[in-house]
Design a protein around this motif. Sequence first.
Motif, PDB file in Angstrom:
ATOM      1  N   HIS A 215     -15.664  -7.424 -17.916  1.00 36.29           N
ATOM      2  CA  HIS A 215     -15.814  -7.192 -16.738  1.00 36.29           C
ATOM      3  C   HIS A 215     -15.697  -5.536 -16.333  1.00 36.29           C
ATOM      4  O   HIS A 215     -15.484  -5.165 -15.057  1.00 36.29           O
ATOM      5  N   LEU A 217     -16.788  -1.979 -16.323  1.00 32.16           N
ATOM      6  CA  LEU A 217     -17.698  -1.055 -16.162  1.00 32.16           C
ATOM      7  C   LEU A 217     -17.545   0.270 -17.135  1.00 32.16           C
ATOM      8  O   LEU A 217     -18.309   0.786 -17.732  1.00 32.16           O
ATOM      9  N   SER A 218     -16.271   0.689 -17.360  1.00 31.39           N
ATOM     10  CA  SER A 218     -16.214   2.011 -17.697  1.00 31.39           C
ATOM     11  C   SER A 218     -16.476   1.835 -19.453  1.00 31.39           C
ATOM     12  O   SER A 218     -17.164   2.882 -19.880  1.00 31.39           O
ATOM     13  N   TYR A 221     -19.985   1.248 -19.879  1.00 37.33           N
ATOM     14  CA  TYR A 221     -21.024   2.347 -20.063  1.00 37.33           C
ATOM     15  C   TYR A 221     -20.926   3.359 -21.302  1.00 37.33           C
ATOM     16  O   TYR A 221     -21.646   3.850 -21.840  1.00 37.33           O
ATOM     17  N   TYR A 222     -19.518   3.282 -21.618  1.00 39.04           N
ATOM     18  CA  TYR A 222     -19.198   4.107 -23.031  1.00 39.04           C
ATOM     19  C   TYR A 222     -20.022   3.631 -24.210  1.00 39.04           C
ATOM     20  O   TYR A 222     -20.517   4.435 -25.002  1.00 39.04           O
ATOM     21  N   LEU A 245     -25.528   1.084 -14.968  1.00 39.81           N
ATOM     22  CA  LEU A 245     -24.313   1.479 -14.297  1.00 39.81           C
ATOM     23  C   LEU A 245     -24.045   2.882 -13.606  1.00 39.81           C
ATOM     24  O   LEU A 245     -23.443   2.798 -12.815  1.00 39.81           O
ATOM     25  N   ALA A 255     -22.117  -2.778  -5.531  1.00 39.24           N
ATOM     26  CA  ALA A 255     -20.767  -2.796  -4.932  1.00 39.24           C
ATOM     27  C   ALA A 255     -19.648  -2.839  -6.090  1.00 39.24           C
ATOM     28  O   ALA A 255     -18.623  -2.365  -6.238  1.00 39.24           O
ATOM     29  N   LEU A 256     -20.315  -3.440  -7.427  1.00 37.25           N
ATOM     30  CA  LEU A 256     -19.502  -3.402  -8.506  1.00 37.25           C
ATOM     31  C   LEU A 256     -19.012  -2.175  -8.866  1.00 37.25           C
ATOM     32  O   LEU A 256     -18.097  -1.625  -9.459  1.00 37.25           O
ATOM     33  N   ARG A 257     -20.317  -1.312  -8.834  1.00 31.45           N
ATOM     34  CA  ARG A 257     -19.971   0.069  -9.330  1.00 31.45           C
ATOM     35  C   ARG A 257     -18.994   0.855  -8.506  1.00 31.45           C
ATOM     36  O   ARG A 257     -18.394   1.564  -8.957  1.00 31.45           O
ATOM     37  N   SER A 258     -19.023   0.588  -7.263  1.00 34.54           N
ATOM     38  CA  SER A 258     -18.074   1.623  -6.246  1.00 34.54           C
ATOM     39  C   SER A 258     -16.855   0.799  -6.394  1.00 34.54           C
ATOM     40  O   SER A 258     -15.810   1.511  -5.827  1.00 34.54           O
ATOM     41  N   ALA A 259     -16.700  -0.484  -6.808  1.00 35.41           N
ATOM     42  CA  ALA A 259     -15.432  -0.990  -6.863  1.00 35.41           C
ATOM     43  C   ALA A 259     -14.527  -0.345  -8.005  1.00 35.41           C
ATOM     44  O   ALA A 259     -13.186  -0.746  -8.188  1.00 35.41           O
ATOM     45  N   VAL A 260     -15.264   0.485  -8.951  1.00 36.00           N
ATOM     46  CA  VAL A 260     -14.248   0.986 -10.123  1.00 36.00           C
ATOM     47  C   VAL A 260     -13.710   2.131  -9.577  1.00 36.00           C
ATOM     48  O   VAL A 260     -14.353   2.992  -9.220  1.00 36.00           O
ATOM     49  N   PRO A 262     -11.939   5.475 -10.335  1.00 35.62           N
ATOM     50  CA  PRO A 262     -12.115   6.771 -11.577  1.00 35.62           C
ATOM     51  C   PRO A 262     -10.593   6.996 -11.701  1.00 35.62           C
ATOM     52  O   PRO A 262      -9.744   6.760 -10.866  1.00 35.62           O
TER      53      PRO A 262
ATOM     54  N   VAL C 205     -12.594  -7.479  -9.731  1.00 38.34           N
ATOM     55  CA  VAL C 205     -12.749  -6.003  -9.466  1.00 38.34           C
ATOM     56  C   VAL C 205     -13.310  -5.717  -7.913  1.00 38.34           C
ATOM     57  O   VAL C 205     -12.659  -4.854  -7.482  1.00 38.34           O
ATOM     58  N   LEU C 206     -13.847  -6.699  -7.667  1.00 35.41           N
ATOM     59  CA  LEU C 206     -14.623  -6.394  -5.967  1.00 35.41           C
ATOM     60  C   LEU C 206     -13.424  -6.211  -4.829  1.00 35.41           C
ATOM     61  O   LEU C 206     -13.568  -5.631  -3.996  1.00 35.41           O
ATOM     62  N   GLN C 209      -9.674  -2.859  -4.662  1.00 34.49           N
ATOM     63  CA  GLN C 209      -9.430  -1.760  -3.782  1.00 34.49           C
ATOM     64  C   GLN C 209      -9.068  -2.248  -2.382  1.00 34.49           C
ATOM     65  O   GLN C 209      -8.169  -1.428  -2.001  1.00 34.49           O
ATOM     66  N   THR C 234      -5.694   3.385 -13.523  1.00 36.99           N
ATOM     67  CA  THR C 234      -6.456   3.916 -12.464  1.00 36.99           C
ATOM     68  C   THR C 234      -5.734   3.327 -10.963  1.00 36.99           C
ATOM     69  O   THR C 234      -5.927   4.055 -10.091  1.00 36.99           O
ATOM     70  N   PRO C 277     -11.564   5.705 -20.453  1.00 39.55           N
ATOM     71  CA  PRO C 277     -13.301   5.797 -20.109  1.00 39.55           C
ATOM     72  C   PRO C 277     -13.517   5.903 -18.907  1.00 39.55           C
ATOM     73  O   PRO C 277     -13.043   5.716 -17.863  1.00 39.55           O
ATOM     74  N   ARG C 278     -14.702   6.916 -18.497  1.00 46.21           N
ATOM     75  CA  ARG C 278     -14.994   7.281 -17.048  1.00 46.21           C
ATOM     76  C   ARG C 278     -16.678   6.825 -17.098  1.00 46.21           C
ATOM     77  O   ARG C 278     -17.393   7.177 -18.311  1.00 46.21           O
ATOM     78  N   ILE C 279     -17.291   6.223 -15.986  1.00 44.10           N
ATOM     79  CA  ILE C 279     -18.505   6.189 -15.918  1.00 44.10           C
ATOM     80  C   ILE C 279     -19.249   7.581 -15.875  1.00 44.10           C
ATOM     81  O   ILE C 279     -18.955   8.282 -15.230  1.00 44.10           O
ATOM     82  N   GLY C 280     -20.501   7.677 -16.655  1.00 45.41           N
ATOM     83  CA  GLY C 280     -21.326   8.883 -16.521  1.00 45.41           C
ATOM     84  C   GLY C 280     -20.575   9.796 -17.827  1.00 45.41           C
ATOM     85  O   GLY C 280     -20.997  10.934 -17.841  1.00 45.41           O
ATOM     86  N   ASP C 281     -19.576   9.230 -18.567  1.00 48.06           N
ATOM     87  CA  ASP C 281     -19.128  10.292 -19.658  1.00 48.06           C
ATOM     88  C   ASP C 281     -19.257   9.280 -20.965  1.00 48.06           C
ATOM     89  O   ASP C 281     -18.288   8.475 -21.073  1.00 48.06           O
ATOM     90  N   THR C 282     -20.111   9.664 -21.896  1.00 49.20           N
ATOM     91  CA  THR C 282     -20.070   8.967 -23.062  1.00 49.20           C
ATOM     92  C   THR C 282     -19.526   9.750 -24.468  1.00 49.20           C
ATOM     93  O   THR C 282     -19.498   9.335 -25.456  1.00 49.20           O
TER      94      THR C 282
END
Lengths: 279, 285, 341
Positions: A215, A217-218, A221-222, A245, A255-260, A262, C205-206, C209, C234, C277-282
């Motif tokens: 579940h 996403l980070s 993506y990695y 992603l 929605a899932l992406r913006s729920a992560v 950073p 997750v949803l 926030q 986070t 880890p961050r999205i957009g960074d591998t």
Amino acid sequence: MTALLELQDVNKDYRVGGFLDRSTLHAVKHVSFTLDAEKPEIFTVVGESGSGKTTTARMILGNEVPTSGTLRFMGKDIAQIRTRQERLEFMARVQPIFQNPFEAFNPLTTLDYYLFSTAKRFLGLKDKVAVDAATDKALQHVGLSLAEVRGRYSHELSGGQLQRIAVARALIPGPKLIVADEPVSMVDASLRMSIVNLFRELRDTLGVSIIYITHDLSTAYYISDRVIIMHKGDVVEAGRAEEVLGNPSHEYSRALRSAVLPPDPVVASAIIREKLRAV
Amino acid sequence: MFKILRDLLRYNIEFTIGFILTLAIFLFALAHFWAPMPDTAIYLLPPDMPPSAEYWFGTTSRGQDVLWQMSSAIWNTMLFGLSVTILSRLFAVAVGMISGYLGGKWDEFLMTINDTMIALPNIPILLLVYFVMRDQMSWPVLALTAALLGWNYDARLIRSVTLSLRNREFTRHAVFAGMSVPQILVRQHLPYVMPVIFFTAMNNLIWAIGLEVTLSVLGFSDINRPTIGGMIYWANQHQAIIAGIWWWIAFPIIAVVLLFLGLFLLAISVNEYIDPRSRLSRMGA
Amino acid sequence: MLAAVENKSASVEAKPVLRVEGLKAYYQMNYFGVRREVRAVDDVSLTIKRNEIYGIAGESSSGKSSLIKTIAGAITPPLRVVEGSVKFDFGGKELDVYAQRPAMKAARWKHLSYVMQGSMNVLNPVRKVKHAFHDFAFKHMGLSEGEFRARVESHLQRIGLDPRVLESYPHQLSGGMRQRLTIGLATVCEPEFIIADEPTTALDVLVQQDVLALIKGVQQRMGSSIIFVTHDMTVHAAIADRIGIVYAGRLVEEGPTLDVFQRPQHPYTAHLIASLPRIGDTRKRVALGGKPPNLADPPSGCRFHPRCPLAVDKCKSENPALLPRNSGRVACWRAGEVEAA
């Protein structure tokens, strides 16, 4: 291309409820995808709880039979595996990694029992020296050695080490596919990346394909090559990891992406403040 | 084994008391092999003698020494009780674990038998067996019959433990590690079932001895062979209570109560020792 | 000595709402002659100001849960407080958690409340939600039944829940709604201090926030203080004002959230932040080597030294004290060199 794993329009329904309000839960709906036998990859299934991702994993492992559709592994229908011999042959090629490493090993059994049993059953080894050698070789792949593991119980090791032992055990029969269901969600942050990095290495050096179910996403993506996003049994988006992603197009994936959140206090606290203002 | 015994004796007061009580009564029962007279002989001694220096626990109306009768009786009763308990534990574990782990058709089949047996009344069945067997009725046959009647509830209990273990991740892991069903049941699940076995064994033993006493008091057993129930039967026949021969009944009952107490303390302390949680704590988890 | 430094700084500012001094809480067990002592909380001192969210970060079995249990006064044997004190200051009245038990009991829920990890632990599955509010809060508020009901309803509305949920059973609500309810339950008496244990871990997750925003919003409106525990960095980044990093039962670093993330002073914190880890960074993340410490037999000196890339001989023998440095506090012999490394 020859297919390693091929899912064709797979559905799984469960009957839920009691006598009076019986209904059908469509856990998995029309899922199709194919893994290439020649090109090992990390294929990620992203979803929240109830998305059908774990049911999909269980069907791939042969623990559940689909209501309709077929799952073929190396051309053979997984649901048609009947005899113990066929089952063992299948398990030698497809191995699982479980979510909680402390749950995956019986706390009252030594860890090496799982390793030795795997070596004896799937490699047909009888001789103790050969069993030890095969086990040690697998442990070397994950950066451990038999000397460190022999006679130990699960509580003596960390979650990260246990998860690596679980990976080593899965490697013993020389599998083509590893199905890892939330393998790092119970592992500490400082050790999590060692497991995730390990999956990359297995793909690159041993040519093992990995189905990574998560579940998060980070980490998806990695490490992922390809990703599918599941929502209430449906695959809502599929494609290359950076695209799905990094720049999702479906409403749910967005929605899932913006729920992560950073891991950055400036951005993260700004998101929360924005939410607060919206209320 | 010796180390476990030493640890238990040193650190667990319940175990120590239970161990001493049980050992004392065991030695007392063992002594009947060196009894000065055969335990089935009657009218060798003056009847109805109260406890004295010569006859410590008095004599019965049938001219037997209560002390030596008791020694034999406890031995025989315990032999019966333990046989029933061990046999019925074996049935319960086998049926409970197989039914719980394999599930499906096996589970349905075994649980149908199990539930049918639960519905059967024990005493009438035993009487039926007694009338069918007549002269061939010996204590091993009775023990086997009782064992066949005494495992059902515990099998259900063990089944439920196995059922929850079957869904644990380590069981799935064991399957993918190529372990066979017997390996999984014995190596992976039995340690969790052991406390249930010990716990129910105690209840079962008490039930078995109670059954033996009931049948003996009713006279449906080999009444010449001394047992606790047999002693009560004869005491009753001779109206010992009305005649004031209290020692004929009081001493056997005290001995049985002490024995139960000892066994109970042993069972709970051993249970604490083999309990997975306590085991893990001792290993340092 | 440390306490003295804190006292001085505390007297300058407004009085802190919580003061923990030299707290040691150990699990003491004895099974058949095997004696074990697990030092889950080992000499922790910290203060929490009014109107502040303080996050405690740490990994599994680092002692972070034991720490907040001890602060809440909710410990049961074998966990025992061996040394030190936990003192709250509610409206100028000092309350020692372990010395004034009856007063502490009276303060529960009115001044001090909890948000538990699994909402089902608080909500009884076979009773309607309204009973939970009645059981927890009614006797602390001194209101009539009607007033109480009205207060609860307006409170629920403010946190974005339809008051009709009071008439439903917990299983009829979604996970996010149930967690909202437990937050509503914890805040209905407007307490000055809230303790939260992994408030978002069990959530999807949803909705995470939204729940975090809710916690932050309620806290801001009431001006109360929150101490919460989670392993998820986070979450700390999103709502904590200050963070305390726990390693092997000890507080190894503490400071304002932004500074801890951007300029970590302890090598463990630095690693923890770098490995996220961050999205957009591998780019490849390096994992920390070695094995987490065993609290029954912790390493000598600084407990992080066996895994520390900067460890020197001194670290093996002497335990560094938690001393003020830059904007926070840090317990490391080589604290100055972490930023450089």
